[in-house]
Design a protein around this motif. Structure first.
Motif, PDB file in Angstrom:
ATOM      1  N   UNK A  76     -17.342   2.490   3.621  1.00 19.88           N
ATOM      2  CA  UNK A  76     -17.920   2.070   2.348  1.00 19.88           C
ATOM      3  C   UNK A  76     -16.896   2.181   1.223  1.00 19.88           C
ATOM      4  N   UNK A  77     -16.132   3.274   1.221  1.00 19.30           N
ATOM      5  CA  UNK A  77     -15.105   3.453   0.192  1.00 19.30           C
ATOM      6  C   UNK A  77     -14.070   2.336   0.262  1.00 19.30           C
ATOM      7  N   UNK A  78     -13.670   1.965   1.466  1.00 24.47           N
ATOM      8  CA  UNK A  78     -12.688   0.890   1.633  1.00 24.47           C
ATOM      9  C   UNK A  78     -13.260  -0.443   1.156  1.00 24.47           C
ATOM     10  N   UNK A  79     -14.534  -0.699   1.438  1.00 25.43           N
ATOM     11  CA  UNK A  79     -15.183  -1.914   0.930  1.00 25.43           C
ATOM     12  C   UNK A  79     -15.048  -1.992  -0.591  1.00 25.43           C
ATOM     13  N   UNK A  80     -15.294  -0.863  -1.249  1.00 30.28           N
ATOM     14  CA  UNK A  80     -15.207  -0.837  -2.708  1.00 30.28           C
ATOM     15  C   UNK A  80     -13.801  -1.093  -3.206  1.00 30.28           C
ATOM     16  N   UNK A 102      11.142  -5.979  -5.306  1.00 33.40           N
ATOM     17  CA  UNK A 102      12.006  -7.156  -5.262  1.00 33.40           C
ATOM     18  C   UNK A 102      12.035  -7.764  -3.865  1.00 33.40           C
ATOM     19  N   UNK A 103      12.023  -6.909  -2.852  1.00 33.08           N
ATOM     20  CA  UNK A 103      12.088  -7.389  -1.470  1.00 33.08           C
ATOM     21  C   UNK A 103      10.758  -7.962  -0.996  1.00 33.08           C
ATOM     22  N   UNK A 104       9.663  -7.247  -1.289  1.00 34.47           N
ATOM     23  CA  UNK A 104       8.345  -7.615  -0.765  1.00 34.47           C
ATOM     24  C   UNK A 104       7.680  -8.697  -1.605  1.00 34.47           C
ATOM     25  N   UNK A 105       7.880  -8.651  -2.938  1.00 35.55           N
ATOM     26  CA  UNK A 105       7.199  -9.578  -3.851  1.00 35.55           C
ATOM     27  C   UNK A 105       5.676  -9.504  -3.664  1.00 35.55           C
ATOM     28  N   UNK A 106       5.088  -8.307  -3.796  1.00 32.79           N
ATOM     29  CA  UNK A 106       3.651  -8.177  -3.523  1.00 32.79           C
ATOM     30  C   UNK A 106       2.792  -8.881  -4.569  1.00 32.79           C
ATOM     31  N   UNK A 107       1.673  -9.409  -4.111  1.00 33.50           N
ATOM     32  CA  UNK A 107       0.692  -9.999  -5.017  1.00 33.50           C
ATOM     33  C   UNK A 107      -0.372  -8.975  -5.409  1.00 33.50           C
ATOM     34  N   UNK A 108      -0.699  -8.100  -4.473  1.00 35.59           N
ATOM     35  CA  UNK A 108      -1.696  -7.057  -4.705  1.00 35.59           C
ATOM     36  C   UNK A 108      -1.079  -5.707  -4.344  1.00 35.59           C
ATOM     37  N   UNK A 109      -1.351  -4.698  -5.169  1.00 37.66           N
ATOM     38  CA  UNK A 109      -0.815  -3.362  -4.927  1.00 37.66           C
ATOM     39  C   UNK A 109      -1.966  -2.358  -4.913  1.00 37.66           C
ATOM     40  N   UNK A 110      -1.993  -1.523  -3.881  1.00 39.94           N
ATOM     41  CA  UNK A 110      -2.891  -0.369  -3.839  1.00 39.94           C
ATOM     42  C   UNK A 110      -2.018   0.880  -3.925  1.00 39.94           C
ATOM     43  N   UNK A 111      -2.192   1.649  -4.992  1.00 40.51           N
ATOM     44  CA  UNK A 111      -1.394   2.873  -5.147  1.00 40.51           C
ATOM     45  C   UNK A 111      -2.259   4.078  -4.782  1.00 40.51           C
ATOM     46  N   UNK A 112      -2.047   4.585  -3.555  1.00 42.76           N
ATOM     47  CA  UNK A 112      -2.858   5.683  -3.036  1.00 42.76           C
ATOM     48  C   UNK A 112      -2.066   6.968  -2.835  1.00 42.76           C
ATOM     49  N   UNK A 142       0.853  -1.193   0.000  1.00 36.64           N
ATOM     50  CA  UNK A 142       0.000   0.000   0.000  1.00 36.64           C
ATOM     51  C   UNK A 142       0.884   1.237   0.000  1.00 36.64           C
ATOM     52  N   UNK A 143       0.803   2.043  -1.053  1.00 33.45           N
ATOM     53  CA  UNK A 143       1.483   3.338  -1.037  1.00 33.45           C
ATOM     54  C   UNK A 143       0.521   4.376  -0.455  1.00 33.45           C
ATOM     55  N   UNK A 144       1.078   5.444   0.105  1.00 32.46           N
ATOM     56  CA  UNK A 144       0.220   6.440   0.750  1.00 32.46           C
ATOM     57  C   UNK A 144      -0.476   5.875   1.971  1.00 32.46           C
ATOM     58  N   UNK A 145       0.188   4.931   2.634  1.00 25.83           N
ATOM     59  CA  UNK A 145      -0.454   4.191   3.723  1.00 25.83           C
ATOM     60  C   UNK A 145      -0.699   5.031   4.964  1.00 25.83           C
ATOM     61  N   UNK A 146      -0.008   6.149   5.107  1.00 24.09           N
ATOM     62  CA  UNK A 146      -0.195   6.982   6.300  1.00 24.09           C
ATOM     63  C   UNK A 146      -1.297   8.018   6.122  1.00 24.09           C
ATOM     64  N   UNK A 147      -1.883   8.091   4.926  1.00 21.28           N
ATOM     65  CA  UNK A 147      -2.947   9.051   4.668  1.00 21.28           C
ATOM     66  C   UNK A 147      -4.300   8.596   5.186  1.00 21.28           C
ATOM     67  N   UNK A 148      -5.308   9.399   4.947  1.00 24.02           N
ATOM     68  CA  UNK A 148      -6.665   9.125   5.431  1.00 24.02           C
ATOM     69  C   UNK A 148      -7.184   7.793   4.901  1.00 24.02           C
ATOM     70  N   UNK A 149      -7.254   7.642   3.582  1.00 21.93           N
ATOM     71  CA  UNK A 149      -7.722   6.381   3.016  1.00 21.93           C
ATOM     72  C   UNK A 149      -6.744   5.247   3.291  1.00 21.93           C
ATOM     73  N   UNK A 150      -5.448   5.533   3.157  1.00 21.78           N
ATOM     74  CA  UNK A 150      -4.442   4.491   3.332  1.00 21.78           C
ATOM     75  C   UNK A 150      -4.449   3.868   4.713  1.00 21.78           C
ATOM     76  N   UNK A 151      -4.617   4.690   5.745  1.00 23.54           N
ATOM     77  CA  UNK A 151      -4.611   4.152   7.111  1.00 23.54           C
ATOM     78  C   UNK A 151      -5.825   3.261   7.355  1.00 23.54           C
ATOM     79  N   UNK A 152      -6.984   3.660   6.853  1.00 26.50           N
ATOM     80  CA  UNK A 152      -8.184   2.825   6.997  1.00 26.50           C
ATOM     81  C   UNK A 152      -8.038   1.532   6.193  1.00 26.50           C
ATOM     82  N   UNK A 153      -7.458   1.636   5.004  1.00 26.03           N
ATOM     83  CA  UNK A 153      -7.263   0.449   4.173  1.00 26.03           C
ATOM     84  C   UNK A 153      -6.338  -0.549   4.863  1.00 26.03           C
ATOM     85  N   UNK A 154      -5.234  -0.069   5.427  1.00 23.96           N
ATOM     86  CA  UNK A 154      -4.307  -0.967   6.125  1.00 23.96           C
ATOM     87  C   UNK A 154      -4.984  -1.657   7.302  1.00 23.96           C
TER      88      UNK A 154
END
Length: 334
Positions: free
Chosen positions: A235-239, A94-104, A39-51
């Motif tokens: 609701x936004x996070x659900x989507x 390369x380090x994380x090898x993510x399967x899913x990426x959220x770019x926020x 998750x990029x932007x993980x410290x933001x409003x949406x990012x923190x709720x998403x995490x």
């Protein structure tokens, strides 16, 4: 058929839709367990709720922030980095090898100043191209990128973005679509409308008005005539989570909103009734912002493809939000 019979049929139809939505969401959330998610932007409003939600559903979450952060959560791992730097992105993937990426991540501002052209370009366009390029090379399962209601709409004829932010968002969305079209990148775009809720920055309209009212002060506002499509953060996070896991939706853009417009004035009046009906907000005390965009979410496609529709009404969402800010104010005074 009597009117009561018609009402009963509608109730059954609504209940059936709600059940389908619940099943699709449950399936999508179940598939997140054990997945490596970046998750990029993980410290933001949406990012923190998403995490928070990803961890609650058993995902292994790798959160990126420009500044160093720590956590005591077993499933949450913080990484420091600037995704405007391609080498940083390559090393992280390369380090994380993510399967899913959220770019926020990205600079969010509606200000039209010339000084914001380059910062928004690098923050939104360059970072998106970096993420899409590396994610495509790494063959990630799904990339979810974020659109904006500030993007120009093609049906408007000659298109002119109203700010550096809207131009940069428009360009980053175009790159997302290009990557899917040319390179079959499994990218899905979501467009959250006016999202609100706990932890939203206090300079935003709902936190600002809420805090003024809680302090017994009359909030100073513009005319409040602008109509907005409001959506509660849960609701936004659900989507967003559905966009990450529902199969066969790559290349689509999904609106996440209520499908209804409510004026800022009406919303402020609702907040006033919840907190302190004796206070009269000062409408007209501030100038209206120029070129305010009015846009309503089209959630028909979102319901059809993702099985998503908002569950929390504006009235309920405002109560939840006020309760959170009230508790925060009490904790700060303690």
């Amino acid at each position: 058929m009597s009117q009561s019979d018609c009402d009963l049929d509608y109730d059954k139809e609504d209940e059936s839709i709600a059940q389908i939505v619940e099943v699709k969401m449950s399936d999508a959330l179940a598939e997140l367990s054990g997945k490596r998610v970046l998750v990029t932007g993980a410290s933001g409003f949406l990012g923190s709720h998403l995490c928070d939600r990803l961890c609650q559903n058993g995902a292994e979450v790798h959160a990126i922030s420009r500044t160093e952060r720590t956590t005591d959560r077993e499933l949450l791992h913080w990484w420091q980095g600037n995704v405007e730097d391609l080498e940083v992105v390559q090393n992280l993937f390369q380090t994380i090898q993510p399967q899913i990426v959220f770019h926020l991540s990205g600079l969010i501002t509606g200000v039209a100043g010339l000084e914001l052209v380059l910062p928004t370009f690098h923050s939104l366009v360059v970072s998106t191209v970096n993420i899409l390029t590396v994610a495509t090379q790494m063959q990630c399962d799904r990339i979810v990128t974020i659109g904006s209601l500030e993007e120009p709409e093609p049906k408007q004829g000659e298109i002119a973005p109203i700010s550096p932010y809207s131009a940069a968002k428009w360009a980053s969305v175009a790159y997302s679509r290009m990557f899917h079209h040319l390179y079959q990148t499994p990218v899905v775009l979501v467009r959250p409308f006016m999202t609100y809720g706990p932890r939203q920055p206090i300079h935003k309209i709902i936190p600002s008005v809420t805090l003024s009212l809680l302090q017994g002060e009359a909030p100073k506002l513009a005319s409040g005539t602008r109509e907005v499509d409001w959506i509660y953060v849960d609701d936004a996070i659900d989507g967003m989570l559905a966009a990450a896991r529902v199969a066969g939706v790559e290349g689509y853009t999904f609106d996440l909103g209520s499908g209804n417009l409510v004026s800022i004035r009406s919303l402020v009046e609702q907040l006033t009734q919840i907190i302190n009906p004796q206070i009269e907000p000062l409408f007209g005390a501030l100038p209206d912002r120029p070129v305010e965009k009015v846009r309503v979410a089209n959630i028909t496609l979102t319901l059809d493809k993702l099985g998503w529709q908002p569950k929390i009404s504006l009235e309920t969402g405002l109560v939840y939000t006020v309760d959170w800010f009230r508790q925060q104010s009490k904790a700060e005074r303690a």
